[in-house]
Write an enzyme that holds these catalytic residues in place. Structure first.
Site, PDB file in Angstrom:
ATOM      1  N   GLU A   1       0.919  -1.184   0.048  1.00  0.00           N
ATOM      2  CA  GLU A   1      -0.241  -0.155   0.011  1.00  0.00           C
ATOM      3  C   GLU A   1       0.764   1.251  -0.035  1.00  0.00           C
ATOM      4  O   GLU A   1       1.879   1.319   0.653  1.00  0.00           O
ATOM      5  CB  GLU A   1      -0.919  -0.154   1.234  1.00  0.00           C
ATOM      6  CG  GLU A   1      -1.935   1.362   1.071  1.00  0.00           C
ATOM      7  CD  GLU A   1      -2.791   1.317   2.344  1.00  0.00           C
ATOM      8  OE1 GLU A   1      -2.637   0.457   3.114  1.00  0.00           O
ATOM      9  OE2 GLU A   1      -3.754   2.114   2.214  1.00  0.00           O
TER      10      GLU A   1
ATOM     11  N   GLU B 219      -2.252  -3.830   7.046  1.00  0.00           N
ATOM     12  CA  GLU B 219      -3.182  -4.972   7.103  1.00  0.00           C
ATOM     13  C   GLU B 219      -3.345  -5.928   6.084  1.00  0.00           C
ATOM     14  O   GLU B 219      -4.542  -6.311   5.739  1.00  0.00           O
ATOM     15  CB  GLU B 219      -4.732  -4.265   7.145  1.00  0.00           C
ATOM     16  CG  GLU B 219      -5.064  -3.457   5.918  1.00  0.00           C
ATOM     17  CD  GLU B 219      -4.743  -2.029   5.611  1.00  0.00           C
ATOM     18  OE1 GLU B 219      -3.690  -1.713   6.178  1.00  0.00           O
ATOM     19  OE2 GLU B 219      -5.432  -1.289   4.930  1.00  0.00           O
ATOM     20  N   ASN B 220      -2.343  -6.262   5.285  1.00  0.00           N
ATOM     21  CA  ASN B 220      -2.165  -7.395   4.208  1.00  0.00           C
ATOM     22  C   ASN B 220      -3.307  -8.431   4.865  1.00  0.00           C
ATOM     23  O   ASN B 220      -2.955  -9.058   5.842  1.00  0.00           O
ATOM     24  CB  ASN B 220      -0.841  -7.643   4.166  1.00  0.00           C
ATOM     25  CG  ASN B 220       0.235  -6.680   4.120  1.00  0.00           C
ATOM     26  OD1 ASN B 220       0.011  -5.794   3.111  1.00  0.00           O
ATOM     27  ND2 ASN B 220       1.139  -6.702   5.068  1.00  0.00           N
TER      28      ASN B 220
ATOM     29  N   HIS C 242      -6.801  -1.907  15.170  1.00  0.00           N
ATOM     30  CA  HIS C 242      -6.960  -1.321  13.959  1.00  0.00           C
ATOM     31  C   HIS C 242      -6.663  -2.309  12.718  1.00  0.00           C
ATOM     32  O   HIS C 242      -7.388  -2.170  11.789  1.00  0.00           O
ATOM     33  CB  HIS C 242      -6.048  -0.088  13.926  1.00  0.00           C
ATOM     34  CG  HIS C 242      -5.934   0.952  12.444  1.00  0.00           C
ATOM     35  ND1 HIS C 242      -6.781   1.924  12.520  1.00  0.00           N
ATOM     36  CD2 HIS C 242      -5.495   0.641  11.392  1.00  0.00           C
ATOM     37  CE1 HIS C 242      -6.954   2.405  11.281  1.00  0.00           C
ATOM     38  NE2 HIS C 242      -5.856   1.534  10.731  1.00  0.00           N
ATOM     39  N   GLU C 243      -5.586  -2.861  12.739  1.00  0.00           N
ATOM     40  CA  GLU C 243      -5.118  -3.588  11.528  1.00  0.00           C
ATOM     41  C   GLU C 243      -5.990  -4.751  11.318  1.00  0.00           C
ATOM     42  O   GLU C 243      -6.387  -5.096  10.283  1.00  0.00           O
ATOM     43  CB  GLU C 243      -3.691  -4.234  11.448  1.00  0.00           C
ATOM     44  CG  GLU C 243      -2.665  -2.732  11.675  1.00  0.00           C
ATOM     45  CD  GLU C 243      -2.950  -1.801  10.600  1.00  0.00           C
ATOM     46  OE1 GLU C 243      -3.406  -2.048   9.651  1.00  0.00           O
ATOM     47  OE2 GLU C 243      -2.282  -0.723  10.954  1.00  0.00           O
TER      48      GLU C 243
HETATM   49  N1  BES Z   1      -3.183   0.851   5.718  1.00  0.00           N
HETATM   50  C1  BES Z   1      -2.299   1.576   6.853  1.00  0.00           C
HETATM   51  C2  BES Z   1      -0.800   1.416   6.691  1.00  0.00           C
HETATM   52  C3  BES Z   1      -0.323   2.170   5.518  1.00  0.00           C
HETATM   53  C4  BES Z   1      -0.207   3.707   5.494  1.00  0.00           C
HETATM   54  C5  BES Z   1       0.185   1.778   4.161  1.00  0.00           C
HETATM   55  C6  BES Z   1       0.113   4.335   4.447  1.00  0.00           C
HETATM   56  C7  BES Z   1       0.662   2.617   3.431  1.00  0.00           C
HETATM   57  C8  BES Z   1       0.743   3.948   3.438  1.00  0.00           C
HETATM   58  C9  BES Z   1      -2.521   1.127   8.384  1.00  0.00           C
HETATM   59  O1  BES Z   1      -3.865   0.671   8.399  1.00  0.00           O
HETATM   60  C10 BES Z   1      -2.641   2.211   9.188  1.00  0.00           C
HETATM   61  O2  BES Z   1      -3.610   3.099   8.858  1.00  0.00           O
HETATM   62  N2  BES Z   1      -1.643   2.194  10.093  1.00  0.00           N
HETATM   63  C11 BES Z   1      -1.471   3.426  11.007  1.00  0.00           C
HETATM   64  C12 BES Z   1      -1.544   3.135  12.352  1.00  0.00           C
HETATM   65  C13 BES Z   1      -3.095   2.992  12.544  1.00  0.00           C
HETATM   66  C14 BES Z   1      -3.375   2.684  14.107  1.00  0.00           C
HETATM   67  C15 BES Z   1      -3.930   4.453  12.508  1.00  0.00           C
HETATM   68  C16 BES Z   1       0.028   3.897  10.573  1.00  0.00           C
HETATM   69  O3  BES Z   1       0.855   2.892  10.234  1.00  0.00           O
HETATM   70  O4  BES Z   1       0.337   4.873  11.059  1.00  0.00           O
HETATM   71 ZN    ZN Z   2      -5.286   1.759   8.798  1.00  0.00          ZN
END
Ligand code: BES
Ligand code: ZN
Length: 906
Positions: free
Chosen positions: A126, A269-270, A302-303
């Site tokens: 992602e 979240e893969n 979250h994930e």
């Molecule tokens: N889908 C995101 C991870 C992500 C973010 C991948 C940007 C690629 C680019 C994941 O679900 C996410 O939101 N992670 C957050 C933490 C969450 C608890 C808010 C993060 O990585 O900061």
């Molecule tokens: Zn997220």
């Protein structure tokens, strides 16, 4: 020359369905750090709903060796980095494509696509990383079934993981082995993952409410296994919560979490194979603080929650990012609140979340990167993983929840899954489902207007005023909303703003009141009412109001707005002492502190001396006494007291000013802290002595609250020792540092010494480093503490430069880079904004240096100067010059280019 091809913004309005679908993907990896071979066999077919077009596959930094169509060679062309197949068979029959490429994971410092961290392979796809692994339609609305075969050296890479179920594994020649995985669910390619290396797992078998058995695993490097218990507990709690609250079960036999120390973000979240930054997995009481424990719980949640909100139903395009992120943040916030249990612990969590929203998101909404929750255009999608998409997006979902109620929202979620499971959809589809499940609700009646929250950027300002008619016993509350222009949006239309309101007597008692409808009919009597503001200006009349009330407005922070009401100081003191709404009680204290701080900042008679200090007393006695009664309160929780006693941050205060002199803001806030430390000396000592926890370590809300309160108490006592020359409290802090039974207490004591600038700090820092030199995450804390320490006379920048020369410093590792550089540039305004502009020069050098390694991380750092236009001279000119210095580089990434271009735009 632009490094990444011509930078053309992507527009939401340009969305077109893909001309081709990919139904199945069969990937075979021969994993080698220097040169990994990827064989991609996919079955594609034309999308019959759109005009025929060539198949244009995204790619990035790939070496193409072979392309075959239906088993035979074929013609193709390259268009920039895309692979274009123009002569594919016509008609609706599926086409077998075979693409063979290689890539170099060990050279992948961007940490997007396939990379190597400490000898182990990881992927991050992602948003657009899959194109760095193979040629593909790298867009979330193309959903395919995946089969993945991994082949690698058995000794070096004993564990081979991918999404879904392991269906085969075995030995190969040359000491190699293989594993074959099949994901039973269709997914967009951004959810693809593989992991290969030397890892061990904590395992847990669980049975769901529906009777299904599942295997949960948390994979880490050998030696870290004993730090995985909390992550596993959090995962089990997440599975149970989503089933209980939303009826959403785990849809996989096996669910894996893997931790890596090289990761751009927090976690990903893969499908079935979540990949986490070690920071959000590893914890034991010796190395992790209470805050770390709480973060792990919410990030694991979250994930996991994405498994339904994001994975089963995904985004049609990246403009819909908040569809999954805003909703999933809302879900993880609710999860943490439900686990916290008591109303007080729930309020603490809500206050913490709102504090982030108001300091970071409100600032984003007022700055050059302001964008709607559903943006209209972007240059680099990685720049749009923002607090607006996440935190404001979560508030938008929360407002829907407020408008339809807890039950109604659960019904809406059920309808959303009934309609869209397995599909790639839009924010409109989500809002429509919640509204349709609740006919007659305020949401369904005003859905189109409500959706302005998705399309209009900026923080609405709500000005409230009230008139009490003693004779008629009515109170008329008038609410007016406005929203300042944001880039590209000069005019705003009124939002739908839910405002929870209660009325107190002057003595602080709740008044039971009735709201009059348009016909003057009284509604049911209650102590609190949800008003829904939909016009630019609207009045609400309450009856049965015998006394001139103190209104408690926007209880629980029911909308992401900035509310103004001309409270008297007495009214705020009443709310602070008596409001039954815990959020507004805290808010009243913050309002009082903010008034005092802003008053002093704007008062020319308040003089900052040459040593950066302010000699006058700034705190009125009433405020001090109010703080004392909260601190000494017999029934309030310690965690809540700690929040009330924390002054608004320098960045939050700065946002309330037209023009910011960061050194003056810093000096005033420090003076306020210093006075609070002195005036409440005996109370801080009492708090420290009476909230010690001697039992076994548990990171629950009550005991972590006690530690948080003893932590600030010690900080205040050491701060006061600076003034008095007292040696006792710093000595106690040093002893507490050495004797600490957990990292929370140890870090609090160390921080009290470092931030008070006490001579014992250097000894304590050296001991801390010696104790934890093999613990990467603890070293991050050690670096971060020093880079974010209170500046007194400019000593922090040279210290930061020194830290970057430390043998343990590593610019390539995002966690380490953040611990030093971000802590200083984004987390320490009093040190960063220097009259000599050396902080800005340092920033520009680091942005440029990081951009060559990891553009995503560099672009986040680039945002540290977003609010430069608010700065007073000479800061403003110096900051602009620093940004211009970065912008002048010809070889910037799209990521950094977008941020600095927007910052410099008029
Ligand atoms: N889908 C995101 C991870 C992500 C973010 C991948 C940007 C690629 C680019 C994941 O679900 C996410 O939101 N992670 C957050 C933490 C969450 C608890 C808010 C993060 O990585 O900061
Ligand atoms: Zn997220």
């Amino acid at each position: 020359m632009l490094r990444e091809g011509q930078a053309k913004p992507t527009q939401r309005a340009d969305y077109q369905a893909p001309a081709w679908w990919i139904d199945t993907v069969d990937l075979t990896f021969d994993l080698d750090p220097a040169k990994t071979r990827v064989l991609n066999r996919m079955r594609v077919r034309r999308n019959p709903d759109v005009p025929a077009k060539a198949l244009r596959l995204d790619g990035d930094e790939l070496n193409l060796a072979r392309v075959m169509v239906n088993g035979e060679g074929c013609s193709f062309k390259m268009d920039g980095s895309a692979l274009v197949l123009e002569n594919l068979p016509t008609g609706e029959d599926p086409v077998e494509l075979e693409i063979f490429t290689t890539c170099a994971p060990v050279k992948n410092t961007k940490l997007m696509g396939l990379y190597v961290s400490e000898g182990t392979f990881f992927t991050q796809c992602e948003a657009e990383g899959f194109r760095r692994i193979t040629y593909f339609l790298d867009r979330p609305d193309v959903m395919a079934m995946y089969t993945v075969t991994l082949r690698a050296d058995k000794a070096q890479f004993p564990v081979l993981l991918s999404n879904g179920n392991l269906v085969d594994s075995g030995e190969l020649a040359d000491n190699r082995h293989f594993a074959k995985w099949v994901d039973p669910h269709r997914k967009p390619c951004y959810l693809f993952a593989l992991v290969a290396g030397q890892l061990v797992a904590r395992e847990q078998r669980i049975t769901s409410r529906g009777g299904k058995d599942h295997l949960l695993q948390v994979y880490v490097r050998p030696g870290d296994l004993e730090k995985t218990e909390h992550a596993m507990n959090s995962l089990m709690a997440s599975v149970a919560w989503d089933e209980a609250r939303f009826n959403l079960p785990l849809d996989l036999d096996r669910f894996m979490i893997v931790a890596t120390s090289d990761f751009n973000m927090g976690a990903m979240e893969n499908k079935g194979l979540n990949i986490f930054n070690t920071k959000y997995v590893l914890a034991n009481q010796a190395t992790a603080t209470d805050v770390d424990y709480a973060n792990i719980e919410s990030v694991v949640g979250h994930e996991y929650f994405h498994n339904w909100t994001g994975n089963r139903i995904t985004c049609r395009d990246w403009f819909q990012l908040s569809l999954k992120e805003g909703l999933t943040v809302f879900r993880d916030q609710e999860f943490s609140m439900d686990l916290a249990g008591t109303p007080s612990a729930r309020a603490v969590k809500r206050i913490e979340d709102v504090r982030v929203l108001r300091t970071v998101q409100f600032a984003e909404d007022a700055g050059p990167m302001a964008h709607p929750v559903r943006p209209d255009s972007y240059l680099e999608i990685n720049n749009f993983y923002t607090v607006t998409i996440y935190e404001k997006g979560a508030e938008v979902v929360r407002m829907m929840h407020t408008l339809v109620g807890r039950e109604g929202f659960a019904k809406g979620m059920a309808l959303y899954f009934e309609r869209h499971d397995g599909h790639a959809v839009t924010c409109d589809d989500f809002a429509q489902a919640i509204a349709d499940a609740n006919p007659g609700s305020e949401l369904s009646q005003r859905l189109e207007q409500f959706k302005r929250w998705y399309s209009q950027a900026g923080t609405p300002q709500v000005a409230a005023s009230g008139v009490h008619d003693a004779a008629a016993q009515t109170y008329t509350l008038t609410l007016r909303q406005t929203c300042a222009p944001t880039p590209g949006q000069p005019e705003k239309l009124p939002f739908v703003i839910p405002v929870e309101v209660g009325l107190l007597t002057e003595g602080g008692q709740a008044q039971t009141v009735q709201l009059l409808d348009a016909a003057g009919m009284a509604g049911s009597p209650s102590a609190s009412r949800l008003l829904v503001l939909t016009e630019a200006e609207q009045s609400f009349v309450f009856s049965g109001v015998s006394e001139a009330p103190v209104p408690s407005l926007l209880r629980g922070f029911t909308a992401p707005v900035a509310l103004q009401f001309a409270y008297s100081e007495d009214a705020l003191l009443t709310l602070l002492a008596q409001d039954s709404d815990a959020f507004n009680r805290w808010e009243a204290g913050q309002q009082l502190a903010q008034r005092i701080a802003l008053g002093a900042i704007n008062n020319p008679a308040v003089v900052v001396q040459a040593n950066g200090e302010i000699a006058q007393d700034l705190l009125p006695a009433a405020f001090v006494e109010a703080m004392r009664s909260v601190l000494r309160h017999p029934t309030l929780d310690a965690a809540y007291k700690e929040l009330v006693l924390s002054l608004p941050s320098e960045s939050y205060l700065s946002e309330q000013l037209e023009m910011v002199d960061p050194q003056r803001v810093h000096a005033v806030r420090e003076a306020l802290r210093q006075q609070l430390a002195a005036a409440l000396h005996g109370d801080w000592a009492w708090a420290w002595e009476n909230h010690q926890d001697s039992g076994a370590y548990k990171p629950d809300p009550i005991s972590s609250g006690r530690r948080a309160l003893t932590g600030v108490a010690l900080t205040m006592l050491c701060l006061d020792a600076r003034r008095t020359g007292d040696a006792i409290w710093p000595g106690r802090a040093f002893q507490a540092f050495k004797d600490a039974a957990n990292m929370t207490d140890r870090m609090a004591a160390l921080s009290a010494l470092v931030n008070s600038g006490h001579p014992l700090a250097s000894d304590a820092l050296a001991r801390f480093h010696a104790l934890f030199k093999t613990e990467a995450l603890v070293l991050d804390k050690w670096f971060a503490l020093q880079a974010s320490a209170t500046d007194r006379g400019g000593q922090i920048l040279p210290a930061v430069k020194q830290l970057m020369k430390h043998p343990d410093f590593q610019l390539q590792n995002p966690n380490r880079a953040r611990s030093v550089i971000f802590s200083f540039c984004s987390g320490n305004p009093g040190a960063f904004h220097r009259l000599d502009a050396a902080g800005y020069l340092f920033w520009s050098e680091r942005v440029i240096e990081l951009d060559a390694i990891n553009p995503q991380v560099a672009a986040r750092l680039a945002r540290a100067l977003d609010r430069w236009k608010k700065l007073a001279e000479p800061y403003r000119t110096a900051a602009r010059e620093a940004i211009a210095r970065v912008a002048a580089r010809p070889d910037l990434s799209n990521d950094v280019r977008e941020v600095v271009t927007r910052a410099l735009a008029d």
